[in-house]
Motif scaffolding. Structure first.
Motif, short mmCIF file in Angstrom:
data_model
loop_
_atom_site.label_atom_id
_atom_site.label_comp_id
_atom_site.label_asym_id
_atom_site.label_seq_id
_atom_site.Cartn_x
_atom_site.Cartn_y
_atom_site.Cartn_z
N ASP A 136 2.13 19.50 16.62
CA ASP A 136 2.62 18.18 16.25
C ASP A 136 3.35 18.28 14.92
O ASP A 136 2.85 17.90 13.87
N SER A 137 4.55 18.82 14.95
CA SER A 137 5.31 19.06 13.73
C SER A 137 5.77 17.77 13.06
O SER A 137 6.22 17.79 11.91
N ARG A 138 5.63 16.63 13.75
CA ARG A 138 6.11 15.37 13.18
C ARG A 138 5.06 14.70 12.31
O ARG A 138 5.29 13.59 11.81
N SER A 139 3.90 15.33 12.13
CA SER A 139 2.85 14.73 11.30
C SER A 139 3.36 14.39 9.90
O SER A 139 3.08 13.31 9.37
N VAL A 140 4.10 15.32 9.31
CA VAL A 140 4.63 15.10 7.97
C VAL A 140 5.79 14.11 7.99
O VAL A 140 5.94 13.29 7.08
N GLU A 141 6.60 14.15 9.04
CA GLU A 141 7.72 13.20 9.14
C GLU A 141 7.21 11.77 9.17
O GLU A 141 7.80 10.88 8.57
N ARG A 142 6.12 11.54 9.87
CA ARG A 142 5.55 10.19 9.93
C ARG A 142 5.07 9.76 8.55
O ARG A 142 5.23 8.61 8.15
N TYR A 143 4.43 10.68 7.84
CA TYR A 143 3.97 10.38 6.49
C TYR A 143 5.15 10.05 5.57
O TYR A 143 5.10 9.10 4.79
N ASP A 144 6.20 10.83 5.69
CA ASP A 144 7.40 10.56 4.89
C ASP A 144 7.96 9.18 5.21
O ASP A 144 8.41 8.46 4.32
N ALA A 145 7.96 8.80 6.48
CA ALA A 145 8.50 7.50 6.88
C ALA A 145 7.69 6.35 6.29
O ALA A 145 8.23 5.28 6.02
N LEU A 171 0.84 -1.19 0.00
CA LEU A 171 0.00 0.00 0.00
C LEU A 171 0.88 1.24 0.00
O LEU A 171 1.94 1.26 0.62
N SER A 172 0.43 2.28 -0.68
CA SER A 172 1.15 3.54 -0.65
C SER A 172 0.81 4.27 0.65
O SER A 172 -0.15 3.94 1.35
N ALA A 173 1.58 5.30 0.97
CA ALA A 173 1.33 6.09 2.18
C ALA A 173 -0.06 6.72 2.14
O ALA A 173 -0.77 6.75 3.14
N GLU A 174 -0.45 7.25 0.97
CA GLU A 174 -1.77 7.85 0.84
C GLU A 174 -2.86 6.83 1.13
O GLU A 174 -3.84 7.12 1.83
N GLU A 175 -2.70 5.63 0.58
CA GLU A 175 -3.71 4.59 0.79
C GLU A 175 -3.80 4.18 2.25
O GLU A 175 -4.89 3.91 2.77
N MET A 176 -2.65 4.14 2.94
CA MET A 176 -2.68 3.79 4.36
C MET A 176 -3.45 4.83 5.16
O MET A 176 -4.30 4.49 5.99
N VAL A 177 -3.18 6.10 4.93
CA VAL A 177 -3.81 7.17 5.69
C VAL A 177 -5.32 7.21 5.41
O VAL A 177 -6.15 7.20 6.33
N VAL A 178 -5.68 7.24 4.14
CA VAL A 178 -7.10 7.41 3.77
C VAL A 178 -7.92 6.17 4.13
O VAL A 178 -9.01 6.29 4.70
N SER A 210 11.67 1.95 8.71
CA SER A 210 11.04 3.20 9.14
C SER A 210 9.53 3.15 8.95
O SER A 210 8.76 3.59 9.81
N ALA A 211 9.11 2.61 7.80
CA ALA A 211 7.67 2.48 7.54
C ALA A 211 7.02 1.53 8.54
O ALA A 211 5.93 1.80 9.06
N ALA A 212 7.68 0.41 8.82
CA ALA A 212 7.13 -0.56 9.76
C ALA A 212 7.00 0.03 11.15
O ALA A 212 5.97 -0.15 11.82
N GLN A 213 8.04 0.75 11.60
CA GLN A 213 7.99 1.35 12.93
C GLN A 213 6.88 2.39 13.03
O GLN A 213 6.14 2.45 14.03
N THR A 214 6.73 3.20 11.99
CA THR A 214 5.68 4.22 11.99
C THR A 214 4.30 3.59 11.99
O THR A 214 3.39 4.04 12.69
N CYS A 273 -7.30 -4.77 16.73
CA CYS A 273 -7.35 -3.80 15.62
C CYS A 273 -5.95 -3.53 15.08
O CYS A 273 -5.72 -3.57 13.86
N ALA A 274 -4.99 -3.27 15.97
CA ALA A 274 -3.62 -2.97 15.54
C ALA A 274 -2.97 -4.16 14.87
O ALA A 274 -2.21 -4.02 13.91
N ALA A 275 -3.25 -5.38 15.37
CA ALA A 275 -2.68 -6.58 14.76
C ALA A 275 -3.19 -6.78 13.34
O ALA A 275 -2.43 -7.18 12.45
N LEU A 276 -4.44 -6.47 13.09
CA LEU A 276 -5.00 -6.62 11.74
C LEU A 276 -4.40 -5.61 10.78
O LEU A 276 -4.19 -5.91 9.60
N ILE A 277 -4.12 -4.41 11.26
CA ILE A 277 -3.51 -3.39 10.40
C ILE A 277 -2.11 -3.83 9.97
O ILE A 277 -1.65 -3.50 8.87
#
Length: 346
Positions: A219-228, A161-168, A247-251, A334-338
């Motif tokens: 929360d200035s890290r909002s974009v950093e998390r998306y980048d990760a 999944l892309s970052a956009e797809e994960m968020v939306v 980095s993506a897995a940790q985020t 819920c978190a395990a399924l994600i």
């Protein structure tokens, strides 16, 4: 979140392109020798007849992704026809495929395709294959051919999944909106840079307006998390990262726990707690707990769990956390399924 105006038009054009592109398979051996004949939709066997008959109703959602049943005959047979979760050979009434077409399936998805009943599509002439014909095919379905034992790299195509797809998709699946993360006290808040409420682990693209990265508050890290997560940013000329690294897995681990907590705690939100409340426990209401666990699995992963999968999720994730509180139990499930491979890929 509101759907951008261009999305329905884009989806319609994409569906049309997929439908047109489906009739491009090579003719069967012994078929036409005319080099100018191009592709063909002539079925090569009875299973292919059913695939092509169902295609106008089903291929719009099942030509790519985790369940590309209509990408080819091999995908159709390997992924659907000879998988007893969907088709029980000789027993159409107990086949999930028939139940979905008749809109009598249990779980979150009672019918396929979504939006319009299959019999209505037959009545309108959009499809010509009737449910009775599908039932007859299942009754007479022969054993799987030997070639199904050989892996076909073209049968399924899966990507991260892309970052956009994960968020939306997470916002949609968990029943969350922007209002759950940002300050909405200003009546004109949607037209200003987002004021992010701290402690909610907001994740948002830096080039999605409003809310350019250097204008975030609290929360200035909002974009950093998306980048990760692998998101691109046109403002700083950074391309998307199509891989899925540490980095993506940790985020995503942090994001899944925080967002599932938001969904569980959100008043009146039934996205996660559809059949239970936080007062229900395995001791008090075991049937409701099991029903909710299976419903959440279906909602997040798009397919019902096997008995083994449901038992593993219940015994290894929910029960140990429920000992502390039901709230933690559902956040953990819920978190395990994600973080499940079926959620992470498309």
């Amino acid at each position: 979140m509101r759907t951008p105006r261009w999305m329905p038009r884009t989806a319609a054009l994409l569906s049309l392109a997929l439908a047109v592109g489906a009739c491009t398979e090579k003719p069967p051996p012994g078929g036409t020798d005319n080099p100018d004949d191009g592709g063909t939709c002539a079925p090569v066997n009875r299973n292919d007849e059913i695939r092509l008959g169902l295609a106008p109703a089903c291929e719009g959602c099942h030509l790519t992704g985790n369940k590309p049943f209509f990408a080819s005959l091999t995908a159709f047979e390997n992924g659907l026809v000879y998988d007893e979760r969907y088709v029980k050979r000789g027993d159409p009434e107990n086949s999930l495929l028939v139940q979905l077409l008749e809109a009598t399936a249990s779980g979150s998805y009672r019918q396929m395709p979504l939006g319009q009943r299959y019999d209505e599509m037959v009545a309108s002439g959009h499809v010509t294959l009737t449910i009775d014909q599908v039932k007859t095919w299942i009754r007479e379905l022969p054993p799987p051919p030997e070639r199904l034992e050989v892996a076909d790299p073209q049968a399924f195509s899966v990507r991260w999944l892309s970052a956009e797809e994960m968020v939306v998709s997470l916002m949609d699946q968990l029943g969350l909106t922007l209002e759950d993360f940002v300050s909405t006290t200003d009546p004109n808040w949607r037209n200003k840079a987002y004021v992010v409420n701290g402690g909610k682990l907001f994740v948002w693209p830096g080039d999605w307006s409003p809310g350019i990265s250097n204008e975030y508050v609290s929360d200035s890290r909002s974009v950093e998390r998306y980048d990760a997560l692998g998101g691109g940013n046109s403002l700083v000329y950074r391309k998307k990262d199509v891989g899925f690294g540490p980095s993506a897995a940790q985020t995503l681990v942090q994001m899944s726990q925080a967002w599932c907590a938001r969904a569980v705690d959100k008043k009146g939100n039934t996205a996660v707690l559809r059949y239970v409340t936080l007062t229900d426990t395995t001791a008090k209401n075991p049937d409701a707990v099991q029903k909710n666990l299976r419903a959440l699995y279906l909602r997040m992963l798009g397919q019902p769990p096997s008995e083994a999968e449901a038992r593993q999720l219940f015994e290894q994730v929910y029960l140990p956390l429920e000992a502390q509180s039901p709230r933690l139990g559902w956040i953990g499930v819920c978190a395990a399924l994600i973080r499940h491979p079926l959620w992470l890929t498309y």
